[in-house]
Design a protein around this motif. Structure first.
Motif, PDB file in Angstrom:
ATOM      1  N   ASP A  57      44.519  37.190  37.596  1.00 44.67           N
ATOM      2  CA  ASP A  57      44.445  38.501  37.051  1.00 44.67           C
ATOM      3  C   ASP A  57      44.544  38.258  35.294  1.00 44.67           C
ATOM      4  OD1 ASP A  57      43.664  41.412  36.663  1.00 44.67           O
ATOM      5  OD2 ASP A  57      45.705  41.825  36.104  1.00 44.67           O
ATOM      6  N   PRO A  58      43.651  38.469  34.470  1.00 46.03           N
ATOM      7  CA  PRO A  58      43.795  38.198  33.047  1.00 46.03           C
ATOM      8  C   PRO A  58      44.651  39.189  32.388  1.00 46.03           C
ATOM      9  CG  PRO A  58      41.387  38.693  33.693  1.00 46.03           C
ATOM     10  CD  PRO A  58      42.355  39.109  34.849  1.00 46.03           C
ATOM     11  N   THR A  59      45.559  38.609  31.660  1.00 44.50           N
ATOM     12  CA  THR A  59      46.703  39.056  30.822  1.00 44.50           C
ATOM     13  C   THR A  59      46.228  40.363  29.865  1.00 44.50           C
ATOM     14  OG1 THR A  59      46.831  37.451  29.305  1.00 44.50           O
ATOM     15  CG2 THR A  59      48.142  37.306  30.961  1.00 44.50           C
ATOM     16  N   SER A  60      45.029  40.171  29.259  1.00 43.77           N
ATOM     17  CA  SER A  60      44.682  41.072  28.169  1.00 43.77           C
ATOM     18  C   SER A  60      43.275  41.142  28.146  1.00 43.77           C
ATOM     19  CB  SER A  60      45.356  40.739  26.952  1.00 43.77           C
ATOM     20  OG  SER A  60      44.746  41.673  25.828  1.00 43.77           O
ATOM     21  N   MET A  61      42.677  42.157  27.805  1.00 40.27           N
ATOM     22  CA  MET A  61      41.144  42.385  27.272  1.00 40.27           C
ATOM     23  C   MET A  61      40.952  42.183  25.772  1.00 40.27           C
ATOM     24  SD  MET A  61      39.032  42.206  30.061  1.00 40.27           S
ATOM     25  CE  MET A  61      40.334  40.988  30.927  1.00 40.27           C
ATOM     26  N   ASP A  62      41.794  41.835  25.167  1.00 35.79           N
ATOM     27  CA  ASP A  62      41.532  41.741  23.656  1.00 35.79           C
ATOM     28  C   ASP A  62      41.435  40.255  23.461  1.00 35.79           C
ATOM     29  OD1 ASP A  62      42.036  41.281  20.991  1.00 35.79           O
ATOM     30  OD2 ASP A  62      43.840  42.309  20.868  1.00 35.79           O
ATOM     31  N   PRO A  63      40.233  39.778  22.950  1.00 29.90           N
ATOM     32  CA  PRO A  63      39.926  38.505  22.570  1.00 29.90           C
ATOM     33  C   PRO A  63      40.600  37.938  21.613  1.00 29.90           C
ATOM     34  CG  PRO A  63      38.156  39.790  22.123  1.00 29.90           C
ATOM     35  CD  PRO A  63      38.993  40.617  22.625  1.00 29.90           C
ATOM     36  N   ILE A  64      41.151  38.471  20.869  1.00 28.74           N
ATOM     37  CA  ILE A  64      42.050  37.945  19.668  1.00 28.74           C
ATOM     38  C   ILE A  64      43.246  37.498  20.281  1.00 28.74           C
ATOM     39  CG2 ILE A  64      43.000  38.708  17.598  1.00 28.74           C
ATOM     40  CD1 ILE A  64      40.292  38.439  17.000  1.00 28.74           C
ATOM     41  N   VAL A  71      39.875  34.651  31.608  1.00 25.84           N
ATOM     42  CA  VAL A  71      39.390  35.922  31.095  1.00 25.84           C
ATOM     43  C   VAL A  71      38.063  35.527  30.345  1.00 25.84           C
ATOM     44  CG1 VAL A  71      40.442  35.565  28.723  1.00 25.84           C
ATOM     45  CG2 VAL A  71      40.152  37.880  29.501  1.00 25.84           C
ATOM     46  N   LEU A  72      37.991  34.138  30.072  1.00 20.99           N
ATOM     47  CA  LEU A  72      36.588  34.010  29.646  1.00 20.99           C
ATOM     48  C   LEU A  72      35.464  34.335  30.543  1.00 20.99           C
ATOM     49  CD1 LEU A  72      37.398  30.457  27.898  1.00 20.99           C
ATOM     50  CD2 LEU A  72      37.072  32.793  26.641  1.00 20.99           C
ATOM     51  N   SER A  73      35.551  34.204  31.695  1.00 22.32           N
ATOM     52  CA  SER A  73      34.630  34.769  32.438  1.00 22.32           C
ATOM     53  C   SER A  73      34.224  36.167  32.251  1.00 22.32           C
ATOM     54  CB  SER A  73      35.088  34.790  34.013  1.00 22.32           C
ATOM     55  OG  SER A  73      34.945  33.296  34.471  1.00 22.32           O
ATOM     56  N   THR A 213      43.290  47.060  35.841  1.00 22.41           N
ATOM     57  CA  THR A 213      44.185  45.892  36.170  1.00 22.41           C
ATOM     58  C   THR A 213      44.718  45.476  37.519  1.00 22.41           C
ATOM     59  OG1 THR A 213      44.818  46.429  33.806  1.00 22.41           O
ATOM     60  CG2 THR A 213      46.242  44.836  35.146  1.00 22.41           C
ATOM     61  N   GLY A 214      44.502  44.249  37.899  1.00 19.75           N
ATOM     62  CA  GLY A 214      44.878  43.816  39.056  1.00 19.75           C
ATOM     63  C   GLY A 214      43.763  44.233  40.302  1.00 19.75           C
ATOM     64  N   VAL A 215      42.596  44.824  40.008  1.00 19.82           N
ATOM     65  CA  VAL A 215      41.870  45.296  40.805  1.00 19.82           C
ATOM     66  C   VAL A 215      40.453  44.928  40.537  1.00 19.82           C
ATOM     67  CG1 VAL A 215      40.754  47.398  42.244  1.00 19.82           C
ATOM     68  CG2 VAL A 215      43.252  47.620  41.535  1.00 19.82           C
ATOM     69  N   SER A 216      40.095  45.447  39.390  1.00 20.84           N
ATOM     70  CA  SER A 216      38.421  44.802  38.996  1.00 20.84           C
ATOM     71  C   SER A 216      38.330  45.260  37.396  1.00 20.84           C
ATOM     72  CB  SER A 216      37.439  45.917  39.854  1.00 20.84           C
ATOM     73  OG  SER A 216      37.329  47.054  39.333  1.00 20.84           O
ATOM     74  N   TYR A 217      37.385  44.465  36.920  1.00 16.60           N
ATOM     75  CA  TYR A 217      37.001  44.529  35.431  1.00 16.60           C
ATOM     76  C   TYR A 217      35.441  44.819  35.650  1.00 16.60           C
ATOM     77  CZ  TYR A 217      41.585  42.894  34.645  1.00 16.60           C
ATOM     78  OH  TYR A 217      42.904  42.585  34.466  1.00 16.60           O
ATOM     79  N   LEU A 237      34.144  41.829  38.120  1.00 21.12           N
ATOM     80  CA  LEU A 237      35.034  40.683  38.448  1.00 21.12           C
ATOM     81  C   LEU A 237      36.478  41.254  39.001  1.00 21.12           C
ATOM     82  CD1 LEU A 237      33.895  39.094  35.014  1.00 21.12           C
ATOM     83  CD2 LEU A 237      33.574  38.244  37.127  1.00 21.12           C
ATOM     84  N   GLN A 238      36.767  40.441  40.216  1.00 16.56           N
ATOM     85  CA  GLN A 238      38.115  41.106  40.680  1.00 16.56           C
ATOM     86  C   GLN A 238      38.795  39.855  41.115  1.00 16.56           C
ATOM     87  OE1 GLN A 238      36.461  43.076  44.541  1.00 16.56           O
ATOM     88  NE2 GLN A 238      35.218  44.557  43.255  1.00 16.56           N
ATOM     89  N   PRO A 239      40.105  40.191  40.810  1.00 17.59           N
ATOM     90  CA  PRO A 239      41.130  39.081  41.048  1.00 17.59           C
ATOM     91  C   PRO A 239      41.483  39.062  42.517  1.00 17.59           C
ATOM     92  CG  PRO A 239      41.979  40.797  39.159  1.00 17.59           C
ATOM     93  CD  PRO A 239      40.676  41.355  39.764  1.00 17.59           C
ATOM     94  N   VAL A 240      41.348  38.043  42.920  1.00 16.15           N
ATOM     95  CA  VAL A 240      41.537  37.598  44.321  1.00 16.15           C
ATOM     96  C   VAL A 240      42.429  36.232  44.619  1.00 16.15           C
ATOM     97  CG1 VAL A 240      40.667  37.393  46.800  1.00 16.15           C
ATOM     98  CG2 VAL A 240      39.567  38.904  45.223  1.00 16.15           C
ATOM     99  N   SER A 241      43.329  36.092  44.697  1.00 18.77           N
ATOM    100  CA  SER A 241      44.319  35.114  44.712  1.00 18.77           C
ATOM    101  C   SER A 241      44.166  33.940  45.966  1.00 18.77           C
ATOM    102  CB  SER A 241      45.750  35.279  44.461  1.00 18.77           C
ATOM    103  OG  SER A 241      46.278  35.640  45.529  1.00 18.77           O
ATOM    104  N   SER A 242      43.878  34.592  47.320  1.00 19.45           N
ATOM    105  CA  SER A 242      43.736  34.020  48.288  1.00 19.45           C
ATOM    106  C   SER A 242      42.493  33.173  48.433  1.00 19.45           C
ATOM    107  CB  SER A 242      44.270  34.743  49.507  1.00 19.45           C
ATOM    108  OG  SER A 242      43.985  34.122  50.581  1.00 19.45           O
TER     109      SER A 242
END
Length: 518
Positions: A57-64, A71-73, A213-217, A237-242
């Motif tokens: 899961d990306p930490t932030s949607m702020d590219p600064i 998160v670049l994806s 957050t933690g589910v989808s962007y 784009l969905q965080p899936v760790s497994s």
């Protein structure tokens, strides 16, 4: 000059849901969210939505503030960067149409595309570029600062020209700009960083539809995008760790594409209801060598280590062909790679001779590796190498640790013998690995050889064939001295919908702007 990627480095295979049923894996859970299923191509129409799994899961949607690779994806779709790196590692225009440097490569001018606006209508000019970079430079603790550590100043010369003044010559600087996203300055300042991260606004081909957050962007196509409109209308784009959940998500239809582990490819490749994409990555797995420790101070001992390892036994056997033997610490997709750098080869008899010449008496050599994390099958790889080394007469003390502990030892330069490591430059350029492997402050640089320091610095002040010649000299010298043993270039592997028409990137990130379904 660029060296093309070998034709064997990309392949597609077909797989089916039946193969995973046979392995007893579980169907995907925790991948819900994102768009609903309305509008999907259930009646024979070509799909216009992609659901893709990202590993964390990306930490932030702020590219600064956010510069983590995952998160670049997201940012590649929602923001513009000055340049882009293509799937095979080439540099290409994006927001900038061209860029030029002065004679000593300390000043770079970028000319911008005309008529670019953010999705809220704010014009994107050189002032916005300067603001984005200046804001990053103002925070040395930020995740993006390292990519700009060479920058002394940045200024807008006019609406369509931005100038970077560097602290020293840097021929690869344009590649670093591929990682920095441009924000609309007025909007960013009016909203503030925290609010902007909750509702980001960029000038890319997609806009944010929903952030969970933690589910989808969830992204939708930007109908006012200044460039060529992508075929895909929406992306989730969905965080899936497994690894297992990602594969099963594709097979169940809840995901269209997902990265998978190398052990999963073999078990499903003979089936027919999904594709497997495999493409060489931008990374190299290598043995680091503390050339200042014990018997490893003898160059003959270091040479024997390289000659004793059968790299093809690892790539073709252990890794089932999902890797290629490496001749240097740079992968073929990385700028600076050259076929002129020769691999010492596999010669166990010569390794035994060298040990005898050096008077090696069986002194134990520590061999550190991470038991999990960045290198798939790392324990198996380490054990295979141990067996090869012991076969020619080495005594190897195998020392496994978790990835965090192993990384701390690498960063502290605490290795006493040899160790398993990997380097995959985010800029797809050799400058980043050279800095870490061959310059005095580098985490992996035990040799502290003035010659490697000199060559690593020299490549920044030259371009084109002259730069490639410096890389060739440095990497050939490194092989001769046995400072590292390049082992293999792993492949990035993906399970995907059988109709997905897509080219994976060497860096493993997603870019669906030129993707469609058949």
């Amino acid at each position: 000059m660029r060296i093309p990627m070998p034709t064997s480095t990309f392949r597609r295979r077909m797989l089916s849901i039946g193969a995973l049923a046979a392995t007893g894996t579980l169907m995907l859970s925790g991948c819900a969210g994102g768009f609903d299923d309305s509008g999907d191509a259930g009646s024979g129409d070509t799909p216009t939505r992609i659901v893709a799994a990202i590993p964390t899961d990306p930490t932030s949607m702020d590219p600064i503030k956010s510069g983590a690779l995952v998160v670049l994806s997201v940012f590649f779709h929602t923001f513009d960067q000055l340049v882009t790196i293509t799937a095979d590692g080439e540099l290409a225009p994006k927001l900038a149409t061209e860029w030029t440097a002065n004679d000593d490569l300390t000043q770079w001018d970028f000319t911008l595309q005309e008529g670019v606006t953010a999705s809220n209508g704010e014009a994107i000019t050189a002032e916005d570029v300067a603001f984005s970079y200046q804001t990053i430079l103002a925070d040395p603790t930020g995740e993006n600062f390292a990519y700009l550590s060479s920058v002394a100043s940045v200024e807008a010369i006019d609406d369509l020209t931005v100038r970077f003044t560097l602290k020293s010559p840097f021929s690869a600087f344009p590649r670093n700009t591929s990682l920095i996203s441009i924000v609309p300055a007025d909007t960013y300042q009016e909203m503030g960083a925290d609010a902007f991260a909750q509702a980001p606004i960029g000038s890319g081909p997609y806009v944010f539809d929903k952030i969970q957050t933690g589910v989808s962007y969830d992204l939708v196509r930007n109908d006012d995008y200044w460039g060529t409109a992508p075929a895909i209308e929406s992306i989730s784009l969905q965080p899936v760790s497994s690894d297992e959940s990602r594969v099963n998500g594709v097979l169940s239809g809840s995901l269209d594409v997902a990265p998978i582990g190398p052990t999963q490819v073999e078990s499903v490749e003979s089936q027919d209801s999904a594709q497997v994409f495999s493409a060489l990555s931008n990374g190299v797995v290598f043995l680091g060598v503390n050339s200042t420790s014990g018997v490893l101070t003898d160059a003959r001992i270091r040479e024997a280590i390289g000659l004793a390892i059968d790299k093809e036994a690892i790539t073709d056997g252990l890794l089932s062909g999902l890797a290629e033997p490496a001749s240097t610490t740079l992968a073929p997709a990385v700028e600076g790679y050259s076929d002129d750098v020769k691999d010492p080869g596999y010669d166990p008899d010569r390794a035994r001779e060298l040990l005898a010449e050096a008077g090696y008496a069986g002194e134990p050599i520590p061999f550190d590796y991470a038991t999990d994390g960045r290198i798939p099958l790392s324990a198996d790889v380490a054990q295979t190498i141990q067996a090869s080394l012991e076969d020619v007469g080495f005594t190897i003390d195998l020392r496994g640790a978790d990835q965090q502990a192993h990384t701390l030892k690498v960063r502290g330069r605490e290795m006493q013998g040899i160790y398993l490591n990997t380097w995959a430059p985010s800029t797809v350029d050799g400058d980043l690995p050279l800095t870490d492997l061959y310059e005095p402050a580098g985490n992996n640089n035990y040799a502290q050889d003035p010659r490697t320091t000199e060559l690593a610095a020299e490549q920044r002040g030259v371009e084109g064939d002259s730069r490639l010649d410096v890389f060739t000299d440095l990497l050939s010298y490194s092989n001769e001295q046995g400072y590292y043993v390049p082992l293999y270039v792993p492949m990035n592997n993906y399970a995907a919908d059988p109709d997905l028409d897509w080219t994976p990137r060497a860096d493993g990130l997603f870019d669906f702007t030129q993707t469609s379904f058949k």
